[in-house]
Design an enzyme around this catalytic site. Structure first.
Site, mmCIF file in Angstrom:
data_model
loop_
_atom_site.group_PDB
_atom_site.id
_atom_site.type_symbol
_atom_site.label_atom_id
_atom_site.label_comp_id
_atom_site.label_asym_id
_atom_site.label_seq_id
_atom_site.Cartn_x
_atom_site.Cartn_y
_atom_site.Cartn_z
ATOM 1 N N TYR A 29 0.937 -1.314 -0.007
ATOM 2 C CA TYR A 29 0.282 0.280 0.293
ATOM 3 C C TYR A 29 0.614 1.336 0.306
ATOM 4 C CZ TYR A 29 -3.342 3.585 1.600
ATOM 5 O OH TYR A 29 -4.460 4.538 2.114
ATOM 6 N N ASP B 19 -2.058 -1.493 -3.941
ATOM 7 C CA ASP B 19 -2.302 -0.335 -4.535
ATOM 8 C C ASP B 19 -1.190 0.531 -4.687
ATOM 9 O OD1 ASP B 19 -2.740 2.594 -4.670
ATOM 10 O OD2 ASP B 19 -4.229 2.550 -2.368
#
Length: 254
Positions: free
Chosen positions: A105, A144
């Site tokens: 992330y 992400d």
């Protein structure tokens, strides 16, 4: 082998919005989460047949990652040794016999770009880490990544040039990685297809009109390209401001 990645923007909220239905339906071999936003003991997921690995951020209700896998990995590593990385729970690496799985992330550089310098330092450290892993065995890098790499990866690219997630610097770091022996799996199959996005603002009608960004990726070592079967986004799956992405690949014998 089927792999799924999803920024759930809070796993507890996502569970209330049908997460388990999708989890069971997709039946992934490896399922990666980002932005879990919880601490240990706040959620007990009954995932029969899966090993669970969680990297919680120290700050409550913030960041964090998790990986659920049917096959037990040889070893699991959290972070890459940087103190802040560990505190924010942003990286989990699972080592398997024939490849590494790195679930990430990536930090947002913030709307006013006050975290851009830190973001670029992060990119440099992660790049070095991925290259070390790749020298040992192939890498599947997912999550992400908080950048739209090309203009085709967001709806309004003209008005977003220089904005967080679409700065020249952030895009350049992605280009460097791809130029160094890695492949963006979705663009491998759909090099110029427009309208494939993985994140939408919560503003009214934005998602319905598909005014989005593609900032979630499965990136693989080039020597895995011949084993890729398909790479896609699942924009119809609600529960978060991101949608899940999926990669299917054959397992190599080498």
């Amino acid at each position: 082998m089927k792999l799924v990645s999803w920024n759930v923007n809070g796993i507890r909220a996502c569970v209330k919005k049908g997460f388990m239905d999708y989890f069971k339906e997709v039946d992934a071999d490896i399922f990666c989460l980002q932005e879990i936003k919880l601490q240990e003991g706040q959620l007990d997921l009954d995932l029969e047949g899966y090993y669970q690995y969680w990297n919680y951020a120290e700050r409550k209700g913030y960041s964090g990652t998790a990986v659920f896998t049917k096959e037990k990995p040889l070893q699991v590593k959290y972070g890459v040794g940087d103190a802040e990385t560990e505190e924010e729970g942003r990286i989990i690496t699972l080592e398997y016999e024939k490849f590494y799985l790195v679930n990430v992330y990536t930090p947002n550089s913030k709307r006013d770009l006050t975290r851009l310098d830190y973001r670029l330092e992060w990119e440099d450290e992660l790049f070095a880490y991925l290259k070390v892993l790749d020298a040992e065995k192939p890498v599947v890098y997912c999550g992400d990544l908080n950048v739209a790499h090309q203009e085709v990866d967001l709806r309004n690219h003209k008005t977003n040039h220089g904005n967080s997630g679409f700065t020249t610097e952030e895009r350049g770091k992605m280009s460097r990685l791809l130029d160094s022996g890695f492949t963006d799996s979705l663009r491998y199959f759909h090099p110029e297809t427009e309208g494939i996005y993985t994140w939408w603002s919560y503003m009214k009608t934005i998602r319905e009109r598909n005014v989005g960004w593609r900032i979630d990726y499965f990136i693989v070592s080039n020597r895995l390209k011949d084993y890729l079967l398909r790479s896609e986004a699942h924009p119809d799956r609600l529960g978060s401001d991101h949608c899940p992405i999926m990669l299917e690949m054959e397992q190599s014998n080498s």
